[in-house]
Design a protein around this motif. Structure first.
Motif, PDB file in Angstrom:
ATOM      1  N   PRO A  81      31.610  -2.745 -40.270  1.00  0.00           N
ATOM      2  CA  PRO A  81      30.620  -2.719 -40.380  1.00  0.00           C
ATOM      3  C   PRO A  81      30.143  -1.512 -39.379  1.00  0.00           C
ATOM      4  O   PRO A  81      29.487  -2.002 -38.467  1.00  0.00           O
ATOM      5  CB  PRO A  81      29.403  -3.922 -40.994  1.00  0.00           C
ATOM      6  N   GLY A  82      29.302  -0.167 -40.418  1.00  0.00           N
ATOM      7  CA  GLY A  82      28.523   0.511 -39.438  1.00  0.00           C
ATOM      8  C   GLY A  82      29.926   1.531 -38.324  1.00  0.00           C
ATOM      9  O   GLY A  82      29.429   2.290 -37.473  1.00  0.00           O
ATOM     10  N   ALA A  83      31.272   1.116 -38.445  1.00  0.00           N
ATOM     11  CA  ALA A  83      32.117   1.900 -38.095  1.00  0.00           C
ATOM     12  C   ALA A  83      32.285   3.590 -38.350  1.00  0.00           C
ATOM     13  O   ALA A  83      32.021   3.753 -39.505  1.00  0.00           O
ATOM     14  CB  ALA A  83      33.393   1.489 -37.830  1.00  0.00           C
ATOM     15  N   LEU A  84      32.588   3.776 -36.813  1.00  0.00           N
ATOM     16  CA  LEU A  84      32.954   5.862 -37.274  1.00  0.00           C
ATOM     17  C   LEU A  84      33.614   5.830 -38.811  1.00  0.00           C
ATOM     18  O   LEU A  84      34.706   5.754 -39.028  1.00  0.00           O
ATOM     19  CB  LEU A  84      33.174   6.850 -36.764  1.00  0.00           C
ATOM     20  N   ARG A 111      35.694  11.495 -30.554  1.00  0.00           N
ATOM     21  CA  ARG A 111      35.182  11.663 -29.235  1.00  0.00           C
ATOM     22  C   ARG A 111      34.240  10.824 -28.878  1.00  0.00           C
ATOM     23  O   ARG A 111      34.256   9.848 -27.705  1.00  0.00           O
ATOM     24  CB  ARG A 111      34.757  12.844 -28.095  1.00  0.00           C
ATOM     25  N   ALA A 112      33.304  10.048 -29.796  1.00  0.00           N
ATOM     26  CA  ALA A 112      32.302   9.183 -29.456  1.00  0.00           C
ATOM     27  C   ALA A 112      33.134   8.393 -29.208  1.00  0.00           C
ATOM     28  O   ALA A 112      32.352   7.038 -28.856  1.00  0.00           O
ATOM     29  CB  ALA A 112      31.482   8.632 -30.762  1.00  0.00           C
ATOM     30  N   LEU A 113      34.176   7.500 -30.222  1.00  0.00           N
ATOM     31  CA  LEU A 113      34.645   6.714 -29.792  1.00  0.00           C
ATOM     32  C   LEU A 113      35.237   5.989 -28.420  1.00  0.00           C
ATOM     33  O   LEU A 113      34.980   4.770 -28.139  1.00  0.00           O
ATOM     34  CB  LEU A 113      36.129   6.444 -30.539  1.00  0.00           C
ATOM     35  N   ARG A 114      35.507   6.677 -27.308  1.00  0.00           N
ATOM     36  CA  ARG A 114      35.758   6.497 -26.003  1.00  0.00           C
ATOM     37  C   ARG A 114      35.332   7.867 -24.839  1.00  0.00           C
ATOM     38  O   ARG A 114      36.338   8.199 -24.351  1.00  0.00           O
ATOM     39  CB  ARG A 114      37.679   6.568 -25.885  1.00  0.00           C
ATOM     40  N   THR A 115      34.367   7.679 -24.491  1.00  0.00           N
ATOM     41  CA  THR A 115      33.198   8.109 -23.833  1.00  0.00           C
ATOM     42  C   THR A 115      33.703   8.360 -22.681  1.00  0.00           C
ATOM     43  O   THR A 115      33.543   8.115 -21.626  1.00  0.00           O
ATOM     44  CB  THR A 115      32.126   7.910 -24.092  1.00  0.00           C
ATOM     45  N   ASP A 116      34.412   5.688 -22.711  1.00  0.00           N
ATOM     46  CA  ASP A 116      34.929   5.875 -21.123  1.00  0.00           C
ATOM     47  C   ASP A 116      36.172   6.794 -20.701  1.00  0.00           C
ATOM     48  O   ASP A 116      36.232   6.791 -19.225  1.00  0.00           O
ATOM     49  CB  ASP A 116      35.543   4.585 -20.942  1.00  0.00           C
ATOM     50  N   LEU A 117      36.747   7.373 -21.664  1.00  0.00           N
ATOM     51  CA  LEU A 117      38.009   9.017 -21.083  1.00  0.00           C
ATOM     52  C   LEU A 117      37.524   9.621 -21.106  1.00  0.00           C
ATOM     53  O   LEU A 117      36.544   9.989 -22.468  1.00  0.00           O
ATOM     54  CB  LEU A 117      39.292   8.046 -22.381  1.00  0.00           C
ATOM     55  N   GLU A 118      38.860  10.640 -20.920  1.00  0.00           N
ATOM     56  CA  GLU A 118      38.676  12.005 -20.578  1.00  0.00           C
ATOM     57  C   GLU A 118      38.915  12.453 -21.582  1.00  0.00           C
ATOM     58  O   GLU A 118      39.883  12.158 -22.296  1.00  0.00           O
ATOM     59  CB  GLU A 118      39.184  12.431 -19.367  1.00  0.00           C
TER      60      GLU A 118
END
Length: 120
Positions: A81-84, A111-118
């Protein structure tokens, strides 16, 4: 040479066959480009789609851009629930030189899924 794995994801605006094919082609070509790979380097790809995408298989697009000899599998993402929404994800296994650094690829809204990766 050693085995690597990298992640990628993209989004589409609608559950449309052409949109799924186009977005997957863009994602796979960007993965190849950023990682200096060819489909011959790839061992396998696992695609997932969110439950709102069923108009086509992402693997069909991968075959169109040269992955016809690569084992490809499509599956449904867990419907949290609430996932992109309208997300196509891929996990790519490939061989590269030991010093290679995997470049993960997240395009568009993904891009919002893994802001920790480039993610570009």
């Amino acid at each position: 040479m050693r085995l690597f794995a990298l992640r990628g994801a993209t989004t589409v605006d609608a559950n449309d066959s052409d949109a799924i094919i186009g977005a997957t082609e863009e994602l796979m070509l960007e993965i190849l480009s950023r990682n200096t790979l060819t489909p011959e380097d790839v061992v396998s790809c696992l695609f997932t789609v969110t439950e709102d995408l069923d108009a086509n298989f992402p693997a069909a697009a991968a075959r169109k851009v040269g992955f016809s000899g690569v084992p490809l599998l499509c599956a449904r993402e867990i419907p949290v629930p609430g996932a992109l929404p309208r997300v196509i994800r891929v996990l790519v296994h490939y061989y590269a030189a030991d010093e290679h650094q995997a470049s993960h690829v997240y395009l568009h809204e993904a891009r919002a899924l893994r802001t920790d990766l480039e993610a570009n």
